[in-house]
Scaffold this motif. Structure first.
Motif, PDB file in Angstrom:
ATOM      1  N   ASN A   3      -2.172 -19.047  50.139  1.00 55.75           N
ATOM      2  CA  ASN A   3      -2.053 -18.786  51.575  1.00 55.75           C
ATOM      3  C   ASN A   3      -0.699 -18.195  51.932  1.00 55.75           C
ATOM      4  N   GLY A   4       0.360 -18.640  51.286  1.00 58.06           N
ATOM      5  CA  GLY A   4       1.689 -18.105  51.562  1.00 58.06           C
ATOM      6  C   GLY A   4       1.809 -16.650  51.168  1.00 58.06           C
ATOM      7  N   LYS A   5       1.252 -16.298  50.014  1.00 53.17           N
ATOM      8  CA  LYS A   5       1.318 -14.899  49.576  1.00 53.17           C
ATOM      9  C   LYS A   5       0.443 -14.006  50.449  1.00 53.17           C
ATOM     10  N   THR A   6      -0.696 -14.517  50.854  1.00 55.45           N
ATOM     11  CA  THR A   6      -1.573 -13.749  51.744  1.00 55.45           C
ATOM     12  C   THR A   6      -0.896 -13.517  53.082  1.00 55.45           C
ATOM     13  N   ARG A   7      -0.275 -14.554  53.611  1.00 52.84           N
ATOM     14  CA  ARG A   7       0.429 -14.434  54.883  1.00 52.84           C
ATOM     15  C   ARG A   7       1.559 -13.417  54.773  1.00 52.84           C
ATOM     16  N   ALA A   8       2.293 -13.466  53.669  1.00 49.28           N
ATOM     17  CA  ALA A   8       3.403 -12.530  53.472  1.00 49.28           C
ATOM     18  C   ALA A   8       2.898 -11.095  53.390  1.00 49.28           C
ATOM     19  N   CYS A   9       1.789 -10.879  52.694  1.00 46.59           N
ATOM     20  CA  CYS A   9       1.228  -9.524  52.602  1.00 46.59           C
ATOM     21  C   CYS A   9       0.753  -9.014  53.956  1.00 46.59           C
ATOM     22  N   LEU A  10       0.158  -9.892  54.750  1.00 43.90           N
ATOM     23  CA  LEU A  10      -0.280  -9.480  56.087  1.00 43.90           C
ATOM     24  C   LEU A  10       0.911  -9.142  56.982  1.00 43.90           C
ATOM     25  N   PHE A  11       1.974  -9.934  56.889  1.00 44.75           N
ATOM     26  CA  PHE A  11       3.180  -9.605  57.642  1.00 44.75           C
ATOM     27  C   PHE A  11       3.762  -8.272  57.186  1.00 44.75           C
ATOM     28  N   GLY A  12       3.711  -7.993  55.900  1.00 44.43           N
ATOM     29  CA  GLY A  12       4.179  -6.709  55.386  1.00 44.43           C
ATOM     30  C   GLY A  12       3.365  -5.546  55.922  1.00 44.43           C
ATOM     31  N   ILE A  13       2.055  -5.742  56.016  1.00 39.75           N
ATOM     32  CA  ILE A  13       1.188  -4.692  56.562  1.00 39.75           C
ATOM     33  C   ILE A  13       1.506  -4.445  58.034  1.00 39.75           C
ATOM     34  N   VAL A  14       1.735  -5.524  58.779  1.00 40.60           N
ATOM     35  CA  VAL A  14       2.080  -5.379  60.197  1.00 40.60           C
ATOM     36  C   VAL A  14       3.425  -4.664  60.349  1.00 40.60           C
ATOM     37  N   ALA A  15       4.384  -4.976  59.480  1.00 38.09           N
ATOM     38  CA  ALA A  15       5.688  -4.311  59.528  1.00 38.09           C
ATOM     39  C   ALA A  15       5.539  -2.815  59.248  1.00 38.09           C
ATOM     40  N   LEU A  16       4.718  -2.468  58.269  1.00 35.69           N
ATOM     41  CA  LEU A  16       4.481  -1.051  57.982  1.00 35.69           C
ATOM     42  C   LEU A  16       3.794  -0.354  59.152  1.00 35.69           C
ATOM     43  N   LEU A  55      10.173  -8.422  60.640  1.00 32.76           N
ATOM     44  CA  LEU A  55       8.946  -8.882  59.994  1.00 32.76           C
ATOM     45  C   LEU A  55       8.960  -8.610  58.499  1.00 32.76           C
ATOM     46  N   GLY A  56       9.552  -7.499  58.102  1.00 32.46           N
ATOM     47  CA  GLY A  56       9.639  -7.187  56.674  1.00 32.46           C
ATOM     48  C   GLY A  56      10.500  -8.196  55.932  1.00 32.46           C
ATOM     49  N   ILE A  57      11.630  -8.548  56.525  1.00 28.58           N
ATOM     50  CA  ILE A  57      12.499  -9.556  55.906  1.00 28.58           C
ATOM     51  C   ILE A  57      11.792 -10.899  55.844  1.00 28.58           C
ATOM     52  N   TYR A  58      11.100 -11.267  56.919  1.00 27.18           N
ATOM     53  CA  TYR A  58      10.360 -12.529  56.929  1.00 27.18           C
ATOM     54  C   TYR A  58       9.242 -12.521  55.888  1.00 27.18           C
TER      55      TYR A  58
END
Length: 81
Positions: A3-16, A55-58
């Protein structure tokens, strides 16, 4: 944990995506057929870039911290069975 890795990837997509929006606003800054003033356009470009960087840093911090949770939990002898 997954769940943590999925959340991080989704935040990365939102940042992009926020970076993409700010790029599109920057690319269309010379258009005169719009209702957005140039000052408002610059404010939104800066806001979206700052939000994307935050968001990218987070996302990176969340991804790195979730790598520690990949191991299965140990058997706890205090649990009721």
């Amino acid at each position: 944990m997954i769940n943590g890795k999925t959340r991080a990837c989704l935040f990365g997509i939102v940042a992009l995506y926020l970076l993409h929006i700010s790029y599109e606003l920057f690319k269309g800054r010379g258009e005169t057929d719009t209702t957005m003033t140039p000052a408002a356009r610059i404010v939104f470009i800066v806001f979206f870039v700052l939000a994307a960087v935050g968001l990218g840093i987070y996302a990176v911090r969340t991804y790195r911290s979730s790598g520690d949770d990949d191991q299965p939990p140990k058997d706890d002898k205090n649990n009721l069975k």
